[in-house]
Design an enzyme around this catalytic site. Structure first.
Site, short mmCIF file in Angstrom:
data_model
loop_
_atom_site.label_atom_id
_atom_site.label_comp_id
_atom_site.label_asym_id
_atom_site.label_seq_id
_atom_site.Cartn_x
_atom_site.Cartn_y
_atom_site.Cartn_z
N THR A 156 0.87 -1.19 0.00
CA THR A 156 0.00 0.00 0.00
C THR A 156 0.91 1.24 0.00
O THR A 156 0.98 1.96 1.00
CB THR A 156 -0.93 0.01 1.24
OG1 THR A 156 -0.13 -0.24 2.41
CG2 THR A 156 -2.01 -1.02 1.15
N LYS B 225 -3.39 -0.21 13.87
CA LYS B 225 -2.10 -0.23 13.16
C LYS B 225 -1.60 1.19 12.87
O LYS B 225 -0.44 1.53 13.15
CB LYS B 225 -2.26 -1.03 11.86
CG LYS B 225 -1.04 -1.01 10.96
CD LYS B 225 0.16 -1.68 11.59
CE LYS B 225 1.41 -1.43 10.77
NZ LYS B 225 2.60 -2.01 11.39
N PHE C 173 12.53 4.08 21.18
CA PHE C 173 12.13 5.04 20.14
C PHE C 173 12.41 6.49 20.54
O PHE C 173 11.80 7.42 20.02
CB PHE C 173 10.64 4.87 19.75
CG PHE C 173 10.47 3.78 18.73
CD1 PHE C 173 10.66 2.45 19.07
CD2 PHE C 173 10.16 4.07 17.41
CE1 PHE C 173 10.55 1.45 18.13
CE2 PHE C 173 10.04 3.07 16.46
CZ PHE C 173 10.23 1.76 16.82
N LEU C 174 13.34 6.65 21.48
CA LEU C 174 13.78 8.00 21.84
C LEU C 174 15.24 8.20 21.44
O LEU C 174 15.96 8.93 22.11
CB LEU C 174 13.61 8.24 23.35
CG LEU C 174 12.20 8.57 23.84
CD1 LEU C 174 12.22 8.83 25.35
CD2 LEU C 174 11.60 9.77 23.12
N ALA D 228 17.79 9.88 19.31
CA ALA D 228 17.93 11.00 18.38
C ALA D 228 18.85 10.61 17.23
O ALA D 228 19.76 9.80 17.40
CB ALA D 228 18.50 12.20 19.12
N GLY E 194 12.47 6.15 8.56
CA GLY E 194 12.25 5.98 7.13
C GLY E 194 11.65 4.60 6.92
O GLY E 194 10.97 4.08 7.79
N CYS F 25 7.24 1.86 5.86
CA CYS F 25 6.01 1.96 6.67
C CYS F 25 5.77 3.34 7.27
O CYS F 25 4.87 4.05 6.84
CB CYS F 25 6.02 0.89 7.75
SG CYS F 25 5.84 -0.77 7.08
N LYS G 286 17.25 0.75 8.37
CA LYS G 286 17.52 0.30 9.74
C LYS G 286 18.46 -0.90 9.66
O LYS G 286 18.57 -1.52 8.59
CB LYS G 286 16.22 -0.05 10.47
CG LYS G 286 15.47 -1.21 9.85
CD LYS G 286 14.13 -1.41 10.50
CE LYS G 286 14.25 -2.21 11.76
NZ LYS G 286 12.95 -2.63 12.31
#
Ligand SMILES: NC(=O)c1ccc[n+]([C@@H]2O[C@H](COP(=O)([O-])OP(=O)(O)OC[C@H]3O[C@@H](n4cnc5c(N)ncnc54)[C@H](O)[C@@H]3O)[C@@H](O)[C@H]2O)c1
Length: 459
Positions: free
Chosen positions: A86, A208, A253-254, A256, A261, A264, A326
């Site tokens: 998608t 999601k 997820f903190l 810096a 990217g 998703c 990643k």
């Protein structure tokens, strides 16, 4: 129960192999014959740790097969998962639903026995209800075909473990019978204690996109503070550690850096905004536009730092370590690293790239760069090194080790994984995202750098 998986990319191939691992007979379908040929030989056409072994094992046993034929799939399967792409559509940033719609129609027309279609792709809210009508309009008479949604949360790099033992299972269903079918599919995970959230179509779809919007916001939140510390000073990693200790916030997820990217998060937050606009609630999701902006500015900042360190990018030779979006993935879709490499070469730099898995995908998208197969080859004769994806082998770099391979002593740490002070003490000039950069790094060092805590798990 026979399971089919429509679309065998990162999501679909993983799902198909994992369903086979759980003991089901599985048939995967893709419209790309090259992909089907490769998978049929047990060869995975992308990088995903642990997946080649599962694929090889179950192709060999005959439990897992692949085809390009909707007729074969429709006549054979009981539960059909849809995992086609998608991507972002041109223009308003909404989701391009043409692949989901085309596969649903082709499937509905081919199904010859009662079946359940289960969407896994990430879709705009309202899709399942719309597809239900599409299926009813296209299915053969006398056959019952129900629709459910079961969004996928797997992370590339951990796709197998995430599929076999997810944090949670979310299903959008309209009947107890359909829920029972999905409980049977996921019986192993459920027996292992994985929670199942059974809800309506809209909530399942929204879970999601809400999860991805939250994660994107968390990354951009710390990166917004990067913009502050870059100006006034302060240590962004210590800031993240300190707020992350609060369990209401959490450290993950903190990190810096150059931002998010991949295939998703960027497209999903844009699609969510586009869908909100269609629903007349665009203001509710407008903050995501700001998150997107913060994220993209990090890429500009990396290029600004390179320009500052070199004076001019023109005629410079720059080593880029890491181009996948990643680590543990070869995926370069909307990769911040590749975008930065492209911006550098647009300004006249010669870019030499090494990524442990992403070189070939990146070279197809951006053939203007030099792609090499080791850090040593990338940094040789470089004027500047940019570390842009946090692969373990880059985390393990030492100033002494890298100094042997290159003449430059300039490095930009795009992921905040180097101990800047250690590198500086070895004679390197280090610029990190979120850290104030002055040409001669002789500014006072805050105690926080000396008391550097572990920067938490990589995300
Ligand atoms: N990649 C991830 O980590 C991930 C995680 C969660 C959710 N998702 C979502 O899953 C979906 C798929 O993502 P992906 O990364 O696997 O994409 P992908 O591009 O790797 O794979 C999509 C596959 O679908 C095939 N396809 C396209 N049209 C088709 C059709 N009509 N019939 C059959 N096959 C068709 C393509 O050939 C391709 O192989 C997206 O909605 C994505 O947002 C992806």
């Amino acid at each position: 129960m026979r399971i089919t998986v429509i679309g065998t990319g990162y999501l679909g191939a993983t799902h198909a192999a994992c369903m086979a691992e759980l003991g089901f007979e599985v048939l995967g379908l893709d419209i790309d014959p090259t992909r089907v040929a490769s998978l049929s030989e047990g060869l995975l056409p992308f990088h995903e740790p642990g997946l080649p072994e599962l694929l090889g094992k179950h192709v060999k046993s005959g439990r897992l097969r692949f085809t390009t034929s909707y007729q074969e799939v429709g006549a054979w399967g009981d539960v059909h998962f849809i995992g086609v792409g998608t991507p972002q559509r041109a223009g308003d940033g909404g989701a391009d639903m043409s692949f989901v719609d085309a596969s649903t129609v082709a499937l509905a027309q081919s199904i010859t026995k009662d079946a359940l279609i289960v969407g896994k792709s990430t879709v705009p809210v309202g899709t399942t209800r719309r597809l239900k009508t599409l299926v009813q309009d296209n299915k053969r008479p006398g056959v019952t075909v129900n629709v459910a949604w079961n969004p996928e949360f797997l992370r590339e790099g951990f796709a197998v473990v995430d599929t076999l033992t997810p944090d949670r299972l979310v299903i959008g269903v309209e009947s107890r019978e359909d829920e029972a079918v999905l409980r049977k599919v996921y019986a192993t995970a459920l027996a292992g204690g994985v929670p199942l959230i059974s809800t309506d179509f809209e909530t399942a779809e929204l879970v999601k996109v809400a999860a991805n919007a939250f994660l994107a916001t968390k990354i951009s939140f710390i990166n917004a503070f990067s913009e502050v510390t870059e100006v006034i000073g302060g240590d962004i990693r210590t800031l993240a550690d300190a707020i992350g200790i609060d369990t209401r916030i959490g450290r993950r997820f903190l990190n810096a850096g150059i931002g998010f990217g991949g295939g998703c998060l960027p497209k999903d937050i844009r699609a969510l905004q586009a869908r909100a606009a269609e629903l007349g609630v665009d203001r509710s999701m407008r903050f995501l536009d700001e998150m997107d902006g913060i994220n993209l500015r990090r890429r500009e900042r990396a290029v600004d730092l390179a320009r500052t360190m070199l004076g001019s990018l023109s005629q410079s030779r720059i080593a880029v370590l890491g181009v996948a979006f990643k680590p543990n993935s070869d995926d370069v879709r909307d990769s911040p690293a590749l975008d930065i490499a492209n911006r550098l070469s647009d300004e006249g730099a010669q870019v030499w790239i090494y990524d442990p898995a992403g070189n070939s995908n990146a070279s197809r998208r951006s053939p203007q760069h030099h792609y090499v197969s080791s850090t040593e080859d990338a940094v040789k004769n470089a004027d500047l090194v940019l570390l842009l994806t946090e692969w373990d082998e880059f985390k393990a770099l030492t100033p002494e080790g890298l100094s042997v391979q290159t003449g430059t002593r300039k490095i930009i740490d795009g992921r905040n994984i180097l101990q800047a002070r250690v590198w500086e003490d070895s004679g390197w000039s280090v610029a990190s995202l979120g850290r104030r950069y002055v040409t001669t790094q002789t500014t006072h060092r805050p105690p926080s750098e000396q008391l550097q805590m572990s920067s938490g798990p990589a995300v």
